[in-house]
Scaffold this active site. Structure first.
Site, PDB file in Angstrom:
ATOM      1  CB  SER A 167      11.807  10.387 -40.446  1.00 20.20           C
ATOM      2  OG  SER A 167      13.046  10.691 -41.009  1.00 20.20           O
ATOM      3  CG  ASP A 262      17.194   5.979 -36.685  1.00 19.34           C
ATOM      4  OD1 ASP A 262      17.861   6.606 -37.528  1.00 19.34           O
ATOM      5  OD2 ASP A 262      15.947   6.016 -36.647  1.00 19.34           O
ATOM      6  CG  HIS A 289      15.440   6.277 -40.361  1.00 21.44           C
ATOM      7  ND1 HIS A 289      15.226   6.989 -39.200  1.00 21.44           N
ATOM      8  CD2 HIS A 289      14.752   6.933 -41.329  1.00 21.44           C
ATOM      9  CE1 HIS A 289      14.456   8.025 -39.447  1.00 21.44           C
ATOM     10  NE2 HIS A 289      14.145   8.019 -40.737  1.00 21.44           N
TER      11      HIS A 289
END
Length: 327
Positions: A167, A262, A289
């Site tokens: 991320s 995502d 996610h």
């Protein structure tokens, strides 16, 4: 006379269209004939490179053979966390990879260093949100990761590197890899061969085809690429767009995992930046996610979750890395 002009214009249009068609056909032929990149998968290592002549034959005894630099995602770290025993978020996705590497290898073989940083993302549409801005969080993570890499390289000239992140951490790791691969990073261009691999899960600056996309790989782009045209329209959230130069000479060693749906790494082009920023601020905690440790939304051709794939890939790299001499 008028009829001749019309005929002349028509011929010119036909010629232009024929030229465009020829160029398109030539491009398609080139695309179909050019060799594909090596297939992605655990154990794929860096391209063969020549060691610089001025590199020493041994390094200090306290140097690891490999430095595994891990950068957690949003809300999975803190600025005061212990890089060798991170506890800020026991459920951190990257812990599922780093903890296994620590159990498998002695510290002399690989030093597993988890970058401690704010790892926050203030939602600009929520006035009560007092977190650090994305810009501040990302900048701190980048500074600390770069400092660790530079310090290690100066003291341990023969140590190899594996970089990985999730991320926000994947954006940071990817940016650093891009800088190194383009000769502007904490590891000099002459020593790029020391980087064994770069692994990114849910990279917010992902561009399909810009690295090895581990299948299944969706067609969308990273959120920062999708919103890149809006720049810093929203204070504290700099949408940087695509990486300048991509991953450069590290392209062959960079692997990206992105689950379809995502929004952080699989975003469509957007036209309303304010609505999109709000959605993306919440997307960091959406079901897709948050599930890379499972096979619900993404699994490799061999049935691995993203964290299982990343562990197997990095473990192979570390296992196959050279054993430099120590003084």
């Amino acid at each position: 006379m008028l009829k001749r002009r019309r005929i002349g214009r028509l011929l010119l249009i036909v010629l232009v269209l024929a030229l465009i068609a020829a160029l398109l056909i030539g491009f398609l032929i080139y695309q179909s004939l050019k060799p594909p990149p090596p297939p992605p998968g655990p154990g794929t290592g860096p391209a063969t490179t020549t060691q610089p002549e001025n590199r020493p034959q041994a390094q200090p005894a306290d140097c690891p053979d490999v430095l595994t630099l891990v950068i957690p995602g949003t809300w999975e770290s803190s600025a005061k966390d212990d890089p060798y025993n991170p506890t800020a978020n026991p459920k951190s996705l990257m812990l599922k990879v780093s903890s296994q590497l620590e159990n498998e290898f002695p510290t002399a073989r690989t030093e597993v260093y988890t970058v401690p940083y704010k790892a926050q993302f203030r939602n600009p549409t929520n006035l009560a949100d007092r977190q650090a801005t994305y810009n501040d969080s990302r900048a701190q993570g980048t500074r600390r990761a770069n400092a660790k890499l530079q310090k290690t390289h100066e003291h341990c000239p023969l140590t190899r590197y594996v970089l990985m992140g999730f991320s926000q951490g994947a954006v940071i790791a990817g940016d650093i890899a891009g800088d190194i691969g383009n000769g502007r990073g904490p590891i000099p261009a002459a020593d790029q061969d020391l980087v064994l691999g770069v692994g990114l899960i849910a990279d917010g600056r992902r561009q399909p085809g810009g690295q090895h996309d581990v299948p299944p790989s969706p067609p969308g782009v990273g959120a920062e690429v999708a919103l890149g045209g809006f720049g810093s329209l929203v204070p504290g959230i700099e949408m940087s767009g695509a990486r300048s130069g991509g991953f450069g000479d590290l392209t062959d060693r960079t692997y990206s995992i992105c689950a379809p749906g995502d929004l952080i790494c699989d975003s469509p082009t957007v036209t309303n930046p304010l609505n999109a920023i709000s959605q993306l601020a919440n997307a960091a905690n959406n079901p897709v996610h948050a599930m890379y440790a499972t096979t619900r939304y993404w699994k490799s051709d061999s049935g691995q979750s993203a964290t299982q794939w990343m562990y197997a890939w990095s473990s192979k790299l570390i296992e196959g890395a050279p054993h430099p001499s120590h003084e």
